[in-house]
Design a protein around this motif. Structure first.
Motif, PDB file in Angstrom:
ATOM      1  N   ASP A  40      79.625 -36.696 -88.318  1.00  0.00           N
ATOM      2  CA  ASP A  40      79.404 -36.482 -86.897  1.00  0.00           C
ATOM      3  C   ASP A  40      80.723 -36.678 -86.171  1.00  0.00           C
ATOM      4  OD1 ASP A  40      76.584 -36.411 -85.121  1.00  0.00           O
ATOM      5  OD2 ASP A  40      78.356 -36.995 -83.990  1.00  0.00           O
ATOM      6  N   ILE A  41      80.822 -36.091 -84.978  1.00  0.00           N
ATOM      7  CA  ILE A  41      82.052 -36.196 -84.201  1.00  0.00           C
ATOM      8  C   ILE A  41      82.264 -37.611 -83.676  1.00  0.00           C
ATOM      9  CG2 ILE A  41      81.042 -35.569 -81.966  1.00  0.00           C
ATOM     10  CD1 ILE A  41      83.597 -33.825 -81.531  1.00  0.00           C
ATOM     11  N   LYS A  42      81.172 -38.391 -83.592  1.00  0.00           N
ATOM     12  CA  LYS A  42      81.250 -39.791 -83.189  1.00  0.00           C
ATOM     13  C   LYS A  42      80.755 -40.660 -84.332  1.00  0.00           C
ATOM     14  CE  LYS A  42      80.548 -38.852 -78.253  1.00  0.00           C
ATOM     15  NZ  LYS A  42      79.686 -39.120 -77.073  1.00  0.00           N
ATOM     16  N   ASN A  62      87.069 -28.222 -86.508  1.00  0.00           N
ATOM     17  CA  ASN A  62      88.415 -28.415 -87.038  1.00  0.00           C
ATOM     18  C   ASN A  62      88.372 -28.225 -88.552  1.00  0.00           C
ATOM     19  OD1 ASN A  62      90.795 -29.604 -88.156  1.00  0.00           O
ATOM     20  ND2 ASN A  62      91.098 -30.787 -86.288  1.00  0.00           N
ATOM     21  N   GLN A  63      88.874 -27.094 -89.026  1.00  0.00           N
ATOM     22  CA  GLN A  63      88.736 -26.765 -90.442  1.00  0.00           C
ATOM     23  C   GLN A  63      89.402 -27.778 -91.363  1.00  0.00           C
ATOM     24  OE1 GLN A  63      89.111 -22.633 -91.664  1.00  0.00           O
ATOM     25  NE2 GLN A  63      90.342 -23.226 -93.423  1.00  0.00           N
ATOM     26  N   ALA A  65      90.008 -30.893 -90.804  1.00  0.00           N
ATOM     27  CA  ALA A  65      89.269 -32.154 -90.748  1.00  0.00           C
ATOM     28  C   ALA A  65      87.994 -32.079 -91.584  1.00  0.00           C
ATOM     29  CB  ALA A  65      88.930 -32.502 -89.297  1.00  0.00           C
ATOM     30  N   VAL A  66      87.333 -30.927 -91.570  1.00  0.00           N
ATOM     31  CA  VAL A  66      86.123 -30.757 -92.375  1.00  0.00           C
ATOM     32  C   VAL A  66      86.471 -30.792 -93.861  1.00  0.00           C
ATOM     33  CG1 VAL A  66      84.238 -29.181 -92.964  1.00  0.00           C
ATOM     34  CG2 VAL A  66      84.883 -29.512 -90.577  1.00  0.00           C
ATOM     35  N   LEU A  67      87.553 -30.143 -94.245  1.00  0.00           N
ATOM     36  CA  LEU A  67      87.993 -30.185 -95.646  1.00  0.00           C
ATOM     37  C   LEU A  67      88.291 -31.617 -96.077  1.00  0.00           C
ATOM     38  CD1 LEU A  67      90.334 -27.057 -95.711  1.00  0.00           C
ATOM     39  CD2 LEU A  67      88.270 -27.346 -97.084  1.00  0.00           C
ATOM     40  N   ASP A  68      88.961 -32.373 -95.194  1.00  0.00           N
ATOM     41  CA  ASP A  68      89.261 -33.772 -95.499  1.00  0.00           C
ATOM     42  C   ASP A  68      87.978 -34.590 -95.651  1.00  0.00           C
ATOM     43  OD1 ASP A  68      91.957 -33.234 -95.407  1.00  0.00           O
ATOM     44  OD2 ASP A  68      92.247 -34.006 -93.368  1.00  0.00           O
ATOM     45  N   ILE A 123      82.571 -22.954 -90.311  1.00  0.00           N
ATOM     46  CA  ILE A 123      83.550 -23.773 -91.043  1.00  0.00           C
ATOM     47  C   ILE A 123      82.847 -24.661 -92.061  1.00  0.00           C
ATOM     48  CG2 ILE A 123      85.173 -25.697 -90.788  1.00  0.00           C
ATOM     49  CD1 ILE A 123      86.066 -24.405 -88.140  1.00  0.00           C
ATOM     50  N   THR A 124      81.731 -25.259 -91.653  1.00  0.00           N
ATOM     51  CA  THR A 124      80.980 -26.109 -92.575  1.00  0.00           C
ATOM     52  C   THR A 124      80.445 -25.305 -93.749  1.00  0.00           C
ATOM     53  OG1 THR A 124      80.323 -27.543 -90.728  1.00  0.00           O
ATOM     54  CG2 THR A 124      79.046 -27.725 -92.753  1.00  0.00           C
ATOM     55  N   ALA A 125      79.872 -24.139 -93.466  1.00  0.00           N
ATOM     56  CA  ALA A 125      79.333 -23.288 -94.523  1.00  0.00           C
ATOM     57  C   ALA A 125      80.442 -22.820 -95.464  1.00  0.00           C
ATOM     58  CB  ALA A 125      78.625 -22.085 -93.903  1.00  0.00           C
TER      59      ALA A 125
END
Length: 281
Positions: A40-42, A62-63, A65-68, A123-125
């Motif tokens: 989650d963002i928070k 944020n691609q 950040a999602v990969l991380d 991005i998540t998918a």
């Protein structure tokens, strides 16, 4: 016949885990025996503590950040591949500005809703699909061990019926549950033949926020989950969560992909005017 979910020990990533539906999704997958990465963002301070739960703060638009976050989840769970992903992140209709007409909506609001709901889900998918591709290309043994390879994206009744005054939200959900889901389903199967992509489209859900809105505007319960719904009541959050469990499970949904599952208690239309002839938006 094995009628268990068969989800034990799977690594599930839930985005939007801090939301009122997201929290129940996390609890449902934990109850099914899964390891869960709650994104989650928070900070997910409202999600229960559990030894099979790992919370990660991330902006899904944020691609990098999602990969991380995906890498962190895999490291935390000893290299396990995240096979199930539930995309519940996004802007909720209850928390965005409502308007009497699209004329009054700013372009900035429209762009933000599209970016968060569509780009964030894409991005998540994309990240889920990359992890499945990389894992199945690694070696034959890794490929044979993967099970319950499922992506579940969150649409809405708004993507079917529209929302007068909030075309931003309706357009974003329609894009997710139709264009994105239908495009990714065959792509996923071409990468791994047991990979599945589906969407669920909940109706009015009986969350604390929905109950608060109905207290403030009593006609909302009648229009959103009474006159327009076969069962004359809102959808229980647990029913949404159980649908996600079903779609995640190979045992129950191994032949279901590219579908939009409407969890809306039989909603067949929307009220445009109340009994006094006033607009319902």
């Amino acid at each position: 016949m094995d009628i268990s979910l068969g989800l034990e020990s799977c690594l599930v990533i839930v985005t939007g885990a801090r939301g009122q539906i997201g929290q129940v999704l996390v609890e449902a997958f934990l109850a099914a025996g899964c390891d869960v990465a709650a994104l989650d963002i928070k900070p997910c301070s409202t999600v229960q503590q559990h030894d099979r739960l790992h919370s990660i703060e991330v902006d899904t638009t944020n691609q990098s950040a999602v990969l991380d976050a995906w890498s962190e989840a895999q490291r935390h769970f000893d290299g396990k591949v995240p096979t199930v992903c539930v995309c519940a992140a996004g802007l909720d209709l209850s928390y965005i500005d409502h308007h009497s007409s699209a004329i009054d909506m700013t372009v900035e609001q429209f762009r933000k809703t599209i970016d968060v709901n569509i780009t964030g889900t894409f991005i998540t998918a994309k990240t889920w699909l990359k992890w499945i591709r990389d894992s199945t290309h690694a070696d034959a043994q890794s490929k044979s061990c993967l099970r319950n390879v499922s992506l579940i994206v969150f649409g809405s009744e708004a993507g079917v019926l529209g929302v007068p005054g909030n075309a931003d939200y309706a357009a974003s959900k329609s894009a997710i549950q139709y264009g994105l889901t239908m495009s990714l389903a065959p792509e996923a199967a071409s990468i791994f033949d047991r990979a599945r992509v589906n969407a669920i489209a909940p109706g009015a859900v009986n969350t604390p926020q929905f109950r608060k809105e109905c207290q403030a505007v009593p006609a909302a319960l009648w229009s959103e989950a009474g006159a327009t719904v076969a069962s004359r009541k809102p959808v229980e959050v647990e029913h949404v969560a159980r649908t996600c469990l079903m779609l995640a499970s190979d045992n129950f949904s191994g032949s279901i992909t590219g579908q939009v599952i409407r969890v809306d208690a039989g909603k067949s239309g929307r009220m445009y005017w109340d009994q006094g002839g006033r607009a319902m938006w």
